[in-house]
Design a protein around this motif. Structure first.
Motif, PDB file in Angstrom:
ATOM      1  N   THR A   1      46.287  55.164 -90.448  1.00 15.77           N
ATOM      2  CA  THR A   1      47.270  54.329 -91.126  1.00 15.77           C
ATOM      3  C   THR A   1      47.071  54.461 -92.628  1.00 15.77           C
ATOM      4  OG1 THR A   1      45.799  52.438 -91.106  1.00 15.77           O
ATOM      5  CG2 THR A   1      47.339  52.640 -89.274  1.00 15.77           C
ATOM      6  N   ILE A   2      47.986  53.867 -93.349  1.00 14.30           N
ATOM      7  CA  ILE A   2      47.961  54.051 -94.794  1.00 14.30           C
ATOM      8  C   ILE A   2      46.707  53.415 -95.408  1.00 14.30           C
ATOM      9  CG2 ILE A   2      49.408  52.039 -95.363  1.00 14.30           C
ATOM     10  CD1 ILE A   2      49.875  55.445 -96.932  1.00 14.30           C
ATOM     11  N   VAL A   3      46.342  52.225 -94.933  1.00 15.18           N
ATOM     12  CA  VAL A   3      45.144  51.584 -95.488  1.00 15.18           C
ATOM     13  C   VAL A   3      43.897  52.366 -95.094  1.00 15.18           C
ATOM     14  CG1 VAL A   3      43.701  49.514 -95.461  1.00 15.18           C
ATOM     15  CG2 VAL A   3      46.166  49.302 -95.625  1.00 15.18           C
TER      16      VAL A   3
ATOM     17  N   ILE B   1      53.928  42.249 -93.605  1.00 19.58           N
ATOM     18  CA  ILE B   1      52.831  42.307 -94.572  1.00 19.58           C
ATOM     19  C   ILE B   1      51.532  42.665 -93.858  1.00 19.58           C
ATOM     20  CG2 ILE B   1      51.461  40.959 -96.199  1.00 19.58           C
ATOM     21  CD1 ILE B   1      53.969  39.420 -96.912  1.00 19.58           C
ATOM     22  N   GLY B   2      51.294  42.033 -92.696  1.00 22.94           N
ATOM     23  CA  GLY B   2      50.080  42.323 -91.943  1.00 22.94           C
ATOM     24  C   GLY B   2      50.116  43.725 -91.348  1.00 22.94           C
ATOM     25  N   GLY B   3      51.264  44.111 -90.787  1.00 19.37           N
ATOM     26  CA  GLY B   3      51.383  45.395 -90.107  1.00 19.37           C
ATOM     27  C   GLY B   3      51.201  46.566 -91.051  1.00 19.37           C
ATOM     28  N   ALA B   4      51.630  46.392 -92.302  1.00 22.67           N
ATOM     29  CA  ALA B   4      51.465  47.470 -93.279  1.00 22.67           C
ATOM     30  C   ALA B   4      50.000  47.693 -93.596  1.00 22.67           C
ATOM     31  CB  ALA B   4      52.236  47.138 -94.554  1.00 22.67           C
ATOM     32  N   GLN B   5      49.148  46.744 -93.224  1.00 24.35           N
ATOM     33  CA  GLN B   5      47.736  46.824 -93.607  1.00 24.35           C
ATOM     34  C   GLN B   5      46.803  47.042 -92.424  1.00 24.35           C
ATOM     35  OE1 GLN B   5      46.512  43.821 -96.493  1.00 24.35           O
ATOM     36  NE2 GLN B   5      48.637  43.157 -96.601  1.00 24.35           N
ATOM     37  N   ILE B   6      47.319  47.558 -91.314  1.00 26.96           N
ATOM     38  CA  ILE B   6      46.453  47.806 -90.152  1.00 26.96           C
ATOM     39  C   ILE B   6      45.292  48.716 -90.566  1.00 26.96           C
ATOM     40  CG2 ILE B   6      46.300  48.864 -87.865  1.00 26.96           C
ATOM     41  CD1 ILE B   6      49.137  48.137 -87.380  1.00 26.96           C
ATOM     42  N   PHE B   7      44.095  48.265 -90.300  1.00 20.88           N
ATOM     43  CA  PHE B   7      42.933  49.071 -90.665  1.00 20.88           C
ATOM     44  C   PHE B   7      41.799  48.971 -89.653  1.00 20.88           C
ATOM     45  CE2 PHE B   7      38.698  49.085 -92.609  1.00 20.88           C
ATOM     46  CZ  PHE B   7      38.634  50.407 -93.005  1.00 20.88           C
ATOM     47  N   VAL B   8      41.413  47.754 -89.334  1.00 19.38           N
ATOM     48  CA  VAL B   8      40.192  47.543 -88.560  1.00 19.38           C
ATOM     49  C   VAL B   8      40.267  48.257 -87.213  1.00 19.38           C
ATOM     50  CG1 VAL B   8      38.629  45.814 -87.649  1.00 19.38           C
ATOM     51  CG2 VAL B   8      39.974  45.305 -89.671  1.00 19.38           C
ATOM     52  N   GLU B   9      41.410  48.093 -86.529  1.00 17.02           N
ATOM     53  CA  GLU B   9      41.581  48.707 -85.212  1.00 17.02           C
ATOM     54  C   GLU B   9      41.323  50.205 -85.299  1.00 17.02           C
ATOM     55  OE1 GLU B   9      43.540  46.780 -86.885  1.00 17.02           O
ATOM     56  OE2 GLU B   9      44.919  45.609 -85.660  1.00 17.02           O
ATOM     57  N   VAL B  10      41.931  50.828 -86.322  1.00 19.30           N
ATOM     58  CA  VAL B  10      41.813  52.276 -86.475  1.00 19.30           C
ATOM     59  C   VAL B  10      40.380  52.640 -86.828  1.00 19.30           C
ATOM     60  CG1 VAL B  10      42.697  54.265 -87.713  1.00 19.30           C
ATOM     61  CG2 VAL B  10      44.196  52.328 -87.253  1.00 19.30           C
ATOM     62  N   ASN B  11      39.806  51.908 -87.755  1.00 18.69           N
ATOM     63  CA  ASN B  11      38.451  52.209 -88.207  1.00 18.69           C
ATOM     64  C   ASN B  11      37.448  52.139 -87.063  1.00 18.69           C
ATOM     65  OD1 ASN B  11      35.723  50.828 -89.327  1.00 18.69           O
ATOM     66  ND2 ASN B  11      36.490  52.366 -90.757  1.00 18.69           N
TER      67      ASN B  11
END
Lengths: 313, 323
Positions: A275-277, A251-261
């Motif tokens: 990532t998708i998010v 559930i958490g891994g599907a929502q990776i965002f902050v690192e990428v942002n």
């Protein structure tokens, strides 16, 4: 910590079944009146979470489903376009790329779980200093992901970063991690494992310590080797916590965002860390394609739901 | 459960001490009693083989520990360097002289102070109001009669499986319609209705409280508000405290919701402020300033963690066994 999947009935006494009235009718009438007043108070007590659920979960879901069939920039009124957004999604290479990146990054989950299990086994020994190390390993978990991402972005710097300096000590000439499409995903995965290790380790450690000692003693008397004991006792006893960790990690891994942002604001070299998010966020709040972004976000929700449900099946 | 608990969990003791009213009844013992760690010296003397094993394992664990802590130490070290010293090769771990003035400079370099204030406003209001809402709801779900209680609870629980990104665009539109974008309200409002994870754990905790004491209080003529405030709240206070801390840290560290709602520098939360620092000052290669800001962002949570370490770690350990 995001999701806690409860068994329908938690262990313990079932929540107060309606009691059979024992005495005469007047007592029953009285108890009914009492129950009704209790119902009112109970309804009042749970009113806020239920209202919050309706306002901030149910309504948004309905809104999202409707919006996903429209073209909408969030300002002018939405235009109904039928399945256009979904058709567009199928042909959108960036959508598939970001979905693929997300799944790819989730391959770090088993690695992280395995490492944390090994660590928990090590910490479960009768050894001094385990409390100290438990704290050390847990510090990245509680640290803000924004600060951690900033730190690791700097640590991954090709020339002056900590990582390449450490690699340099053993004679490896490290790459420019975040600027190289071959290593950018790996960089984010390593960081994610580093940050999440303490959490899984702690849960594994707690589970290990709750395994009844007699099981091992009995097995030892029967002549089972340490390895046999591990496979026959430890592994099965750890299944529930592994299950919990796998579900929450997915559930958490599907929502990776902050690192990428933070680390790769443009989705990385050749879109390699998007990532998708991150893609939903960009479509919605940078390009103002609210309808299309909502359609993708519904797909993400469905995906998370299906994967979680599959775990239970 | 048979694991001897060298230090009995503080929750049971505190709960019993804080609730003299319940002292007559059986003590509310949490369903799971276990303590993680601090079990080293107990037991029979270690064999030679175990001792050697401990040395090897200890070395590996230490190496891992260094890996865990090195980036953070490096971050702190960088924050004390001059802009030029950052690029020294080989790098120096202890900058000399330490540039403590980076920590003075950083306050003028961006809205760090207002970021801290904004984060505090959001985190405190969310956890206090939402925590109270969660606590009474947990009591109702655990101990009160209500038709369809189970179904309602399960639907609330199922909502956790819906990822926030699926809800964020409609929520954003709601707040845009209300004219609340670029204020702190969108971060506060959805959360003050309570946190279902907290409701879940408090409900579990309440399972260990015998119904008899509530019945007794009812017979004595106490209303449900009174029962909650005078009887239940003191009992579940340790569990509330643990959940409160975890939630506070989660809100404090949140990034996705703030980044979609907050644009103006004066309303940004701390996490956004440091991300903005990162974007702005990296192009000027002022890494010491970025790292100083990030260190400051870490300090509050680290402090809370160090103070409440035991409670945090124990309630996290319970997460797995209850989930």
């Amino acid at each position: 910590m995001t999701a806690t999947i409860a068994p329908p009935q938690p262990p313990g006494p079932p929540p107060a079944p309606p009691r059979p009235s024992r005495r005469d009718r007047s007592a029953r009438a009285c108890s009914n009146r009492l129950h009704r007043s209790e119902h009112r108070t109970a309804a009042l007590f749970i009113a806020l979470p239920v209202l919050g659920f309706a306002l901030f979960v149910l309504y948004p879901i309905g809104f999202a489903v409707v919006t996903s069939f429209t073209a909408w920039n969030g300002i002018t009124s939405p235009v109904f376009t039928g399945l256009d957004n979904y058709v567009r999604m199928i042909g959108d290479q960036y959508f598939w790329k970001s979905l693929g990146n997300t799944v790819y990054m989730m391959m770090a989950i088993p690695v992280g779980l395995l490492l944390s299990l090994v660590l928990a086994l090590a910490m479960n020994r009768r050894m001094r200093g385990t409390t100290f190390f438990r704290t050390i390993y847990y510090i990245p978990v509680i640290s803000s992901i924004a600060a951690i991402a900033i730190l690791w972005q700097w640590a991954y710097n090709g020339d002056f970063g900590l990582i390449n300096q450490a690699l340099g000590m053993v004679g490896i000439d490290g790459p420019n991690w975040l600027q190289n499409p071959a290593t950018s995903k790996l960089a984010i995965m390593i960081m994610a494992v580093w940050k999440g290790l303490g959490f899984s380790m702690l849960l594994y450690l707690a589970a290990l310590q709750s395994v009844p000692r007699q099981l091992y003693e009995a097995a030892a008397i029967d002549g089972a080797s340490t390895l046999q004991q591990f496979w026959a006792i430890t592994v099965p006893m750890l299944r529930p916590v592994t299950f919990f960790l796998v579900v929450t990690n997915i559930i958490g891994g599907a929502q990776i965002f902050v690192e990428v942002n933070i680390m790769t604001p443009d989705g990385g070299p050749e879109f390699s860390t998007a990532t998708i998010v991150w893609y939903i966020w960009r479509q919605a709040f940078e390009y103002l394609n609210m309808g299309y972004a909502t359609a993708i976000s519904l797909m993400l929700g469905l995906l998370v739901f299906v994967v979680t449900a599959l775990q239970f099946a | 459960m048979s694991t001897p608990a060298p230090q009995s969990p503080p929750r049971a003791a505190v709960a019993a001490a804080a609730a003299p009213a319940t002292a007559a009844g059986p003590k509310p013992v949490p369903a799971t009693r276990r303590s993680t760690g601090r079990r080293a010296p107990a037991g029979p003397p270690l064999t030679r083989r175990q001792k050697i094993g401990n040395w090897i394992v200890g070395a590996i664990v230490s190496l891992g520990g260094i890996t865990m802590i090195a980036p953070l130490v490096w971050m702190f070290s960088t924050s004390l360097k001059t802009r030029e010293a950052v690029f020294a090769l080989p790098p120096e771990w202890i900058p000399s002289p330490a540039q403590w003035e980076n920590y003075l400079r950083v306050w003028d370099a961006g809205p760090l102070l207002s970021g801290i204030m904004n984060s505090a406003v959001v985190a405190v209001s969310v956890t206090v109001v939402g925590g109270a809402a969660s606590a009474v709801a947990a009591y109702a779900f655990a101990k009160m009669r209500l038709p369809f209680k189970g179904v309602i609870f399960l639907s609330l629980l199922a909502a956790i499986m819906i990822p926030f990104p699926t809800l964020m665009i409609p929520q954003f539109q709601m707040f845009a319609f209300a004219g609340l974008v670029d204020t702190l309200w969108p971060l506060i409002l959805p959360a003050i209705f309570g946190n279902i994870i907290m409701v879940f754990f408090l409900r579990q905790y309440l399972d260990s409280v015998p119904d008899a004491i509530i019945e007794a209080a009812k017979i004595d003529g106490a209303g449900h508000f009174q029962i909650f405030w005078r009887l239940i709240f003191p009992i579940i206070r340790p569990a509330i405290a643990a959940q409160f801390i975890l939630w506070f840290m989660a809100v404090w560290n949140d990034y996705l919701a703030p980044i979609i709602y907050l644009n103006s520098p004066e309303v940004q939360t701390l996490q956004l402020v440091i991300a903005r620092f990162n974007a702005t000052y990296a192009s000027q290669t002022d890494y010491p300033l970025i790292m100083a800001a990030s260190c400051i962002a870490l300090v509050p949570v680290l402090t809370v963690f160090v103070i409440f370490q035991r409670q945090i770690i124990e309630s996290i350990a319970l997460t797995g066994s209850k989930g």
